[in-house]
Motif scaffolding. Structure first.
Motif, PDB file in Angstrom:
ATOM      1  N   TYR A 175       3.492 -16.366   4.658  1.00 30.16           N
ATOM      2  CA  TYR A 175       3.865 -14.957   4.829  1.00 30.16           C
ATOM      3  C   TYR A 175       5.190 -14.617   4.141  1.00 30.16           C
ATOM      4  N   THR A 229       6.996  -9.758  -5.221  1.00 29.24           N
ATOM      5  CA  THR A 229       7.100 -11.084  -5.829  1.00 29.24           C
ATOM      6  C   THR A 229       7.242 -10.973  -7.347  1.00 29.24           C
ATOM      7  N   LEU A 234      -2.743  -9.970   3.189  1.00 26.23           N
ATOM      8  CA  LEU A 234      -1.848 -10.647   4.127  1.00 26.23           C
ATOM      9  C   LEU A 234      -1.841  -9.945   5.481  1.00 26.23           C
ATOM     10  N   LEU A 272       5.095  -2.161   6.660  1.00 30.03           N
ATOM     11  CA  LEU A 272       4.137  -3.126   7.196  1.00 30.03           C
ATOM     12  C   LEU A 272       3.653  -2.697   8.578  1.00 30.03           C
ATOM     13  N   GLU A 328       3.854 -10.045  -8.788  1.00 32.24           N
ATOM     14  CA  GLU A 328       3.552  -8.627  -8.579  1.00 32.24           C
ATOM     15  C   GLU A 328       4.403  -7.748  -9.499  1.00 32.24           C
ATOM     16  N   ILE A 377       5.026 -11.219   2.377  1.00 29.28           N
ATOM     17  CA  ILE A 377       4.395 -10.082   3.061  1.00 29.28           C
ATOM     18  C   ILE A 377       5.242  -8.810   2.961  1.00 29.28           C
ATOM     19  N   CYS A 378       6.533  -8.955   2.746  1.00 29.37           N
ATOM     20  CA  CYS A 378       7.424  -7.822   2.460  1.00 29.37           C
ATOM     21  C   CYS A 378       8.162  -8.120   1.153  1.00 29.37           C
ATOM     22  N   ASP A 421      -0.040  -4.033  -3.223  1.00 27.68           N
ATOM     23  CA  ASP A 421      -1.090  -4.343  -2.251  1.00 27.68           C
ATOM     24  C   ASP A 421      -0.801  -5.641  -1.493  1.00 27.68           C
ATOM     25  N   LYS A 422      -0.470  -5.490  -0.216  1.00 27.54           N
ATOM     26  CA  LYS A 422      -0.244  -6.640   0.673  1.00 27.54           C
ATOM     27  C   LYS A 422      -1.329  -6.735   1.746  1.00 27.54           C
TER      28      LYS A 422
END
Length: 286
Positions: free
Chosen positions: A219, A226, A29, A53, A229, A222-223, A25-26
């Motif tokens: 940001y 991490t 952002l 995105l 995560e 954002i792709c 889930d982004k």
């Protein structure tokens, strides 16, 4: 445990959500991005989630609230207003043999939008058609338009070291992109992705209000996936793979980190895993 579905090769947000594939889930952002500025540029390596995105932004601006059910954006977005969207993926414009052929392919990519919004006879070049499409979408809906250009640099990558052809291709693309600045009053939001920022393309002087977020700390994640995560959202996948290879989840986590955690996108970026490689690893269990 229910079998997890990995979206390897699937870059469309709506398909991932409808198909109940694994999704990191982004959307918080995404919401923040749409309130950051009007014209935004993001560069990331290949297969790093730029197209996902872009299609997420597409669904957001179309007001497709049902696709975002249960995601972080639901706590942020209250209105879910729908806007017309002009979304062009230029990855299909790679490897063109000439500038004329590039113009032809650009017009072909605009065909679905032409069918929807029409085209005037005096609109000959791809740039003329793009500007006309933005204007007619704005007039027909009575709302500003969200413009999404994915892989903006794709037509140029194969001619980078061929100076004459690069110049010809650059002229075609400049004429295309300058219309985004010329249509500013009719644009709600403009998002452009690519692999790199070409100084020789001059798009960034043509669109002189373009905000480059590629290396901004807020940001950076954002792709990609991490470390946080990976450890939380993908704990079940780590456990499955660990069992397959007869090791503990902690040992498998360390192996995967060593193999796929190799990116940072700002000075204070979190560790970022390559999403395509990681998901493919889980899918193939090796």
């Amino acid at each position: 445990m229910q079998e997890r579905k990995y979206p390897v090769g699937i870059q469309t947000f709506s398909e991932i959500r409808k198909g109940e594939y694994v999704y990191i889930d982004k959307t918080h952002l995404v919401w923040k991005l749409t309130h950051e500025a009007k014209y935004i540029f993001l560069s990331r390596p290949r297969r790093f989630g730029k197209s996902l995105l872009s299609t997420t932004l597409d669904s957001y601006f179309r007001g497709r609230k049902e696709l975002f059910d249960g995601l972080k954006i639901m706590e942020l977005e209250k209105e879910w207003e729908s806007f017309p969207v002009i979304h062009v993926d230029l990855s299909a414009a790679k490897r063109q043999p000439s500038a004329d052929e590039l113009r032809r392919v650009l017009l072909l990519l605009l065909d679905p939008l032409i069918e929807k919004y029409g085209k005037k006879e005096n609109e000959k070049s791809p740039g003329d058609v793009l500007r006309g499409l933005i204007r007619r979408a704005y007039e027909q809906h009575g709302k500003q338009v969200a413009v999404i250009i994915d892989e903006y640099d794709a037509p140029l990558l194969d001619v980078l070291h061929e100076s004459q052809q690069l110049e010809q291709f650059r002229n075609v693309m400049q004429e295309f992109y300058v219309q985004l600045k010329a249509s500013e009053a009719m644009i709600k939001f403009c998002f452009i992705t690519g692999i790199t920022k070409f100084s020789q393309l001059s798009i960034f002087s043509t669109i002189n209000n373009l905000l480059n977020i590629s290396m901004q700390p807020k940001y950076a994640a954002i792709c990609g996936i991490t470390e946080e995560e990976f450890a939380s959202d993908m704990a079940p996948d780590i456990a499955i793979l660990a069992e397959k290879h007869k090791c503990t989840p902690i040992e498998m986590h360390a192996k995967l980190k060593r193999q796929y955690d190799g990116y940072r996108f700002s000075e204070v970026s979190p560790d970022i895993y390559n999403p395509f490689s990681l998901l493919k690893c889980f899918q193939q269990e090796k």
